[in-house]
Design a protein around this motif. Sequence first.
Motif, short mmCIF file in Angstrom:
data_model
loop_
_atom_site.label_atom_id
_atom_site.label_comp_id
_atom_site.label_asym_id
_atom_site.label_seq_id
_atom_site.Cartn_x
_atom_site.Cartn_y
_atom_site.Cartn_z
N ILE A 18 0.89 -1.16 0.00
CA ILE A 18 0.00 0.00 0.00
C ILE A 18 0.93 1.21 0.00
O ILE A 18 1.77 1.35 0.89
CB ILE A 18 -0.93 0.01 1.23
N LEU A 19 0.79 2.05 -1.04
CA LEU A 19 1.70 3.16 -1.26
C LEU A 19 0.96 4.49 -1.23
O LEU A 19 -0.23 4.56 -1.53
CB LEU A 19 2.37 3.02 -2.64
N THR A 20 1.71 5.54 -0.92
CA THR A 20 1.18 6.88 -1.12
C THR A 20 1.29 7.20 -2.60
O THR A 20 1.94 6.46 -3.35
CB THR A 20 1.99 7.93 -0.32
N GLU A 21 0.67 8.30 -3.03
CA GLU A 21 0.72 8.67 -4.45
C GLU A 21 2.14 8.96 -4.93
O GLU A 21 2.42 8.84 -6.11
CB GLU A 21 -0.18 9.87 -4.72
N ASP A 22 3.04 9.31 -4.02
CA ASP A 22 4.43 9.57 -4.44
C ASP A 22 5.32 8.35 -4.26
O ASP A 22 6.52 8.40 -4.51
CB ASP A 22 5.00 10.78 -3.71
N GLY A 23 4.74 7.20 -3.86
CA GLY A 23 5.49 5.95 -3.84
C GLY A 23 6.02 5.50 -2.50
O GLY A 23 6.69 4.48 -2.42
N ILE A 42 6.29 0.48 -9.79
CA ILE A 42 4.85 0.71 -9.87
C ILE A 42 4.55 2.19 -10.11
O ILE A 42 3.74 2.54 -10.98
CB ILE A 42 4.14 0.22 -8.58
N ILE A 43 5.22 3.07 -9.39
CA ILE A 43 5.00 4.51 -9.57
C ILE A 43 5.40 4.93 -10.98
O ILE A 43 4.68 5.71 -11.63
CB ILE A 43 5.80 5.32 -8.51
N ASP A 44 6.51 4.41 -11.49
CA ASP A 44 6.93 4.72 -12.87
C ASP A 44 5.91 4.21 -13.88
O ASP A 44 5.60 4.89 -14.86
CB ASP A 44 8.30 4.14 -13.16
N LEU A 45 5.37 3.01 -13.64
CA LEU A 45 4.36 2.44 -14.54
C LEU A 45 3.09 3.29 -14.54
O LEU A 45 2.51 3.55 -15.59
CB LEU A 45 4.04 1.01 -14.11
N ILE A 46 2.66 3.74 -13.37
CA ILE A 46 1.48 4.60 -13.29
C ILE A 46 1.71 5.91 -14.03
O ILE A 46 0.85 6.36 -14.79
CB ILE A 46 1.08 4.85 -11.82
N CYS A 78 -4.22 -0.83 -8.27
CA CYS A 78 -5.34 0.11 -8.38
C CYS A 78 -5.13 1.27 -7.41
O CYS A 78 -4.33 1.18 -6.48
CB CYS A 78 -6.68 -0.57 -8.14
N ILE A 79 -5.82 2.37 -7.68
CA ILE A 79 -5.74 3.56 -6.84
C ILE A 79 -7.12 3.80 -6.24
O ILE A 79 -8.13 3.75 -6.93
CB ILE A 79 -5.30 4.78 -7.66
N SER A 80 -7.14 4.08 -4.94
CA SER A 80 -8.37 4.42 -4.25
C SER A 80 -8.03 5.30 -3.05
O SER A 80 -7.06 5.01 -2.33
CB SER A 80 -9.08 3.15 -3.78
N ASN A 81 -8.80 6.36 -2.87
CA ASN A 81 -8.59 7.27 -1.74
C ASN A 81 -7.15 7.76 -1.63
O ASN A 81 -6.56 7.78 -0.55
CB ASN A 81 -9.03 6.62 -0.43
N VAL A 86 -1.27 -2.59 -4.35
CA VAL A 86 -0.62 -3.55 -5.24
C VAL A 86 -0.73 -4.92 -4.57
O VAL A 86 -0.38 -5.08 -3.40
CB VAL A 86 0.87 -3.21 -5.44
N VAL A 87 -1.22 -5.91 -5.32
CA VAL A 87 -1.30 -7.27 -4.80
C VAL A 87 -0.57 -8.18 -5.77
O VAL A 87 -0.81 -8.13 -6.97
CB VAL A 87 -2.76 -7.73 -4.63
N LYS A 88 0.31 -8.98 -5.24
CA LYS A 88 0.97 -10.02 -6.04
C LYS A 88 0.26 -11.33 -5.72
O LYS A 88 0.17 -11.72 -4.55
CB LYS A 88 2.46 -10.11 -5.67
N ARG A 89 -0.27 -11.98 -6.76
CA ARG A 89 -1.02 -13.21 -6.58
C ARG A 89 -0.38 -14.33 -7.39
O ARG A 89 0.12 -14.10 -8.48
CB ARG A 89 -2.46 -13.02 -7.02
N SER A 90 -0.44 -15.54 -6.86
CA SER A 90 0.07 -16.68 -7.61
C SER A 90 -0.99 -17.12 -8.61
O SER A 90 -2.18 -16.94 -8.40
CB SER A 90 0.45 -17.83 -6.68
#
Length: 103
Positions: A18-23, A42-46, A78-81, A86-90
């Motif tokens: 769980i990240l802030t908008e600045d990463g 992730i921040i670069d990708l966004i 995804c971004i919310s609030n 970010v979730v890594k799932r198998s």
Amino acid sequence: MHISVIMEKIPDQIGYLILTEDGAVLESGGELENDERIATIIIDLISLSNTVDPLAFGPNENFKKISITYDDHWYVICISNKKIYVVKRSIQNITTEGNAIAV
């Protein structure tokens, strides 16, 4: 209920951020615990996704969800609030009558 408890209960989850908008990493767990390298990616990708093609997307049209799929795992972003989740799932492979089906 605290958000990290919810993140840990996602099926097939093997890590989360769980990240802030600045990463900055607010919370993390599993394989992504305190993974600032992935946070930076992730921040670069966004940033890249928001500038890909301004003619194809409206000026205020941002992504709702980004999925990145590998052979054995995938990331959902995804971004919310004003936070980035970010979730890594198998990826579980199901075998039916000798045919492998990736789900």
